[in-house]
Design an enzyme around this catalytic site. Structure first.
Site, PDB file in Angstrom:
ATOM      1  N   GLU A 298      -5.004  41.409  -6.149  1.00 53.28           N
ATOM      2  CA  GLU A 298      -3.957  41.471  -7.181  1.00 53.28           C
ATOM      3  C   GLU A 298      -3.318  42.873  -7.211  1.00 53.28           C
ATOM      4  O   GLU A 298      -2.197  43.033  -7.674  1.00 53.28           O
ATOM      5  CB  GLU A 298      -4.582  41.102  -8.530  1.00 53.28           C
ATOM      6  CG  GLU A 298      -3.622  40.901  -9.684  1.00 53.28           C
ATOM      7  CD  GLU A 298      -2.720  39.693  -9.604  1.00 53.28           C
ATOM      8  OE1 GLU A 298      -3.006  38.753  -8.822  1.00 53.28           O
ATOM      9  OE2 GLU A 298      -1.699  39.682 -10.322  1.00 53.28           O
TER      10      GLU A 298
ATOM     11  N   LYS B  30      -6.789  47.488 -12.285  1.00 52.42           N
ATOM     12  CA  LYS B  30      -7.659  47.529 -11.104  1.00 52.42           C
ATOM     13  C   LYS B  30      -7.219  48.619 -10.121  1.00 52.42           C
ATOM     14  O   LYS B  30      -8.049  49.229  -9.458  1.00 52.42           O
ATOM     15  CB  LYS B  30      -7.703  46.155 -10.429  1.00 52.42           C
ATOM     16  CG  LYS B  30      -8.522  45.125 -11.203  1.00 52.42           C
ATOM     17  CD  LYS B  30     -10.028  45.440 -11.127  1.00 52.42           C
ATOM     18  CE  LYS B  30     -10.871  44.358 -11.757  1.00 52.42           C
ATOM     19  NZ  LYS B  30     -12.323  44.581 -11.571  1.00 52.42           N
TER      20      LYS B  30
HETATM   21  N1  GDD Z   1      -4.668  30.098 -14.156  1.00 54.06           N
HETATM   22  C1  GDD Z   1      -3.634  29.318 -13.840  1.00 54.06           C
HETATM   23  N2  GDD Z   1      -3.390  28.187 -14.606  1.00 54.06           N
HETATM   24  N3  GDD Z   1      -2.845  29.638 -12.785  1.00 54.06           N
HETATM   25  C2  GDD Z   1      -1.830  28.786 -12.468  1.00 54.06           C
HETATM   26  C3  GDD Z   1      -1.544  27.624 -13.196  1.00 54.06           C
HETATM   27  C4  GDD Z   1      -2.358  27.314 -14.317  1.00 54.06           C
HETATM   28  O1  GDD Z   1      -2.176  26.320 -15.021  1.00 54.06           O
HETATM   29  N4  GDD Z   1      -0.484  27.008 -12.616  1.00 54.06           N
HETATM   30  C5  GDD Z   1      -0.124  27.736 -11.576  1.00 54.06           C
HETATM   31  N5  GDD Z   1      -0.921  28.830 -11.462  1.00 54.06           N
HETATM   32  C6  GDD Z   1      -0.812  29.882 -10.448  1.00 54.06           C
HETATM   33  C7  GDD Z   1      -0.764  31.299 -11.032  1.00 54.06           C
HETATM   34  O2  GDD Z   1       0.545  31.593 -11.505  1.00 54.06           O
HETATM   35  C8  GDD Z   1      -1.165  32.099  -9.780  1.00 54.06           C
HETATM   36  O3  GDD Z   1      -0.045  32.319  -8.959  1.00 54.06           O
HETATM   37  C9  GDD Z   1      -2.125  31.167  -9.044  1.00 54.06           C
HETATM   38  O4  GDD Z   1      -1.975  29.880  -9.643  1.00 54.06           O
HETATM   39  C10 GDD Z   1      -3.583  31.601  -9.117  1.00 54.06           C
HETATM   40  O5  GDD Z   1      -3.914  31.840 -10.478  1.00 54.06           O
HETATM   41  P1  GDD Z   1      -5.424  32.125 -10.929  1.00 54.06           P
HETATM   42  O6  GDD Z   1      -6.322  31.058 -10.429  1.00 54.06           O
HETATM   43  O7  GDD Z   1      -5.409  32.384 -12.401  1.00 54.06           O
HETATM   44  O8  GDD Z   1      -5.850  33.422 -10.090  1.00 54.06           O
HETATM   45  P2  GDD Z   1      -5.076  34.818  -9.804  1.00 54.06           P
HETATM   46  O9  GDD Z   1      -4.642  34.792  -8.376  1.00 54.06           O
HETATM   47  O10 GDD Z   1      -4.078  35.107 -10.830  1.00 54.06           O
HETATM   48  O11 GDD Z   1      -6.253  35.881 -10.002  1.00 54.06           O
HETATM   49  C11 GDD Z   1      -7.558  35.640  -9.478  1.00 54.06           C
HETATM   50  O12 GDD Z   1      -7.677  36.212  -8.199  1.00 54.06           O
HETATM   51  C12 GDD Z   1      -7.597  37.634  -8.173  1.00 54.06           C
HETATM   52  C13 GDD Z   1      -7.736  38.073  -6.714  1.00 54.06           C
HETATM   53  O13 GDD Z   1      -6.458  38.079  -6.139  1.00 54.06           O
HETATM   54  C14 GDD Z   1      -8.567  36.212 -10.467  1.00 54.06           C
HETATM   55  O14 GDD Z   1      -9.870  35.841 -10.072  1.00 54.06           O
HETATM   56  C15 GDD Z   1      -8.506  37.719 -10.492  1.00 54.06           C
HETATM   57  O15 GDD Z   1      -9.540  38.233 -11.325  1.00 54.06           O
HETATM   58  C16 GDD Z   1      -8.693  38.215  -9.046  1.00 54.06           C
HETATM   59  O16 GDD Z   1      -8.667  39.615  -9.026  1.00 54.06           O
END
Ligand code: GDD
Length: 300
Positions: free
Chosen positions: A102, A128
């Site tokens: 991220e 971070k």
């Molecule tokens: N959470 C979530 N919920 N995300 C969604 C949704 C939803 O309903 N719909 C689409 N998304 C998209 C988000 O906009 C993002 O682009 C992608 O799905 C992934 O979201 P997350 O699973 O929340 O993870 P993240 O990529 O934002 O962050 C995670 O990964 C990082 C490493 O790159 C987390 O685990 C972070 O703590 C970690 O550092």
């Protein structure tokens, strides 16, 4: 080196896999869950652990937009307190910091590697980057063995329900069981490099076994969209995602990270690390676990 390890955030997904790995290797493992800064100091002083894995964080990107202050406090000051305790009370402790893809955010190059400039797109990402800078500064200023793992997204059946992968796989199980009809998601276009958390904690351990402290990207090298994930997850139980996914703009972020894809050549070469689970296996593992978990009443 003492076979005593301290893990902050031990009850999280990564903490649980890491604790299992270390216990298997004969370590005495101590865990910390939401402790105060003062108690960190006395714990480090008392334990003087051989290794410290700092995994505790406010790690949900969406929430960081709602409360940047507490995200900064937890992720920056929490890291600073722990490192200060190690510097003052246990300078021989090897330290691991959970950095993240991220930090690359709106990246100028794909795939991203250790030398790729950071351009964080969320308060979480900013916190971070600052944590990463603090770790490097303590390494350079006080000669601590302090490493940052720049881990790309890593998932498992133990993933929190608020993250998109687990939200999808748990909904697939409920939809298949007839308990709900649809799942509301935000933006389906972003692409992530999704790996298996069990593989990623091995890389953390390997970083602390090296001669010199350093920072490493840990990733599969493959990138897939949220849509790809949903498509495969629904297909696993014979359903078409288009019949069940609805878009709700409340889940869109003020600023999005469009594409993450990691180049983990350095970790593969220097640590001898390789992932064992590919994207399709990961999706299927999570759907299968949620189908079984729902049938056994482990979640509703
Ligand atoms: N959470 C979530 N919920 N995300 C969604 C949704 C939803 O309903 N719909 C689409 N998304 C998209 C988000 O906009 C993002 O682009 C992608 O799905 C992934 O979201 P997350 O699973 O929340 O993870 P993240 O990529 O934002 O962050 C995670 O990964 C990082 C490493 O790159 C987390 O685990 C972070 O703590 C970690 O550092």
């Amino acid at each position: 080196m003492s076979k005593t390890a301290l893990i902050t955030g031990i009850t999280g997904q990564d903490g649980s896999y890491l604790a299992e790995l270390l216990l298997d290797q004969g370590y005495e493992v101590h865990g910390m869950v939401r402790r105060s800064h003062a108690s960190i100091f006395s714990l480090v002083d008392k334990l003087k652990p051989g290794e410290c894995y700092h995994l505790a964080a406010q790690s949900f990107v969406n929430y960081s937009f709602e409360d940047a202050f507490s995200t900064f406090d937890t992720n920056i000051n929490g890291t600073l307190h722990l490192l200060s305790s190690i510097k003052d009370r246990s300078p021989g402790t090897r330290f691991y910091f959970a950095a993240t893809s991220e930090m690359f955010g709106k990246s100028s190059e794909t795939p991203q590697r250790e030398s790729t400039p950071f351009h964080p797109r969320s308060p979480y990402g900013i916190s971070k980057v600052t944590g990463f800078d603090v770790v490097r500064n303590f390494r350079e200023s006080y000669n601590l063995f302090a490493c940052s793992g720049i881990l790309f997204n890593h998932e498992s059946p133990r993933r929190g329900f608020e993250f998109v992968t687990r939200k999808i796989t748990s909904s697939v199980a409920r939809i298949k069981a007839g308990l709900q009809q649809t799942v509301a998601l935000g933006n389906l276009e972003p692409r992530r490099d999704w790996g298996f958390a069990g593989d990623y904690v091995r890389a953390m351990k390997l970083m602390l076994e090296q001669q010199e402290p350093d920072d490493y990207v840990v990733a599969t090298g493959e990138t897939h969209s949220v849509r790809d994930f949903a498509e495969l997850a629904f297909a696993r139980v014979g359903l078409d995602w288009k019949d069940h996914v609805v878009i709700d703009e409340r889940f869109y972020r003020p600023a999005e990270v469009a594409v993450l894809q990691g180049d983990s050549s350095k970790a593969r070469k220097k640590l001898g690390w390789t992932p064992t689970v590919n994207f399709k296996q990961l999706v299927e593992m999570m759907v299968d676990a949620d189908m079984a978990g729902l049938a056994e009443g482990r979640f509703r």
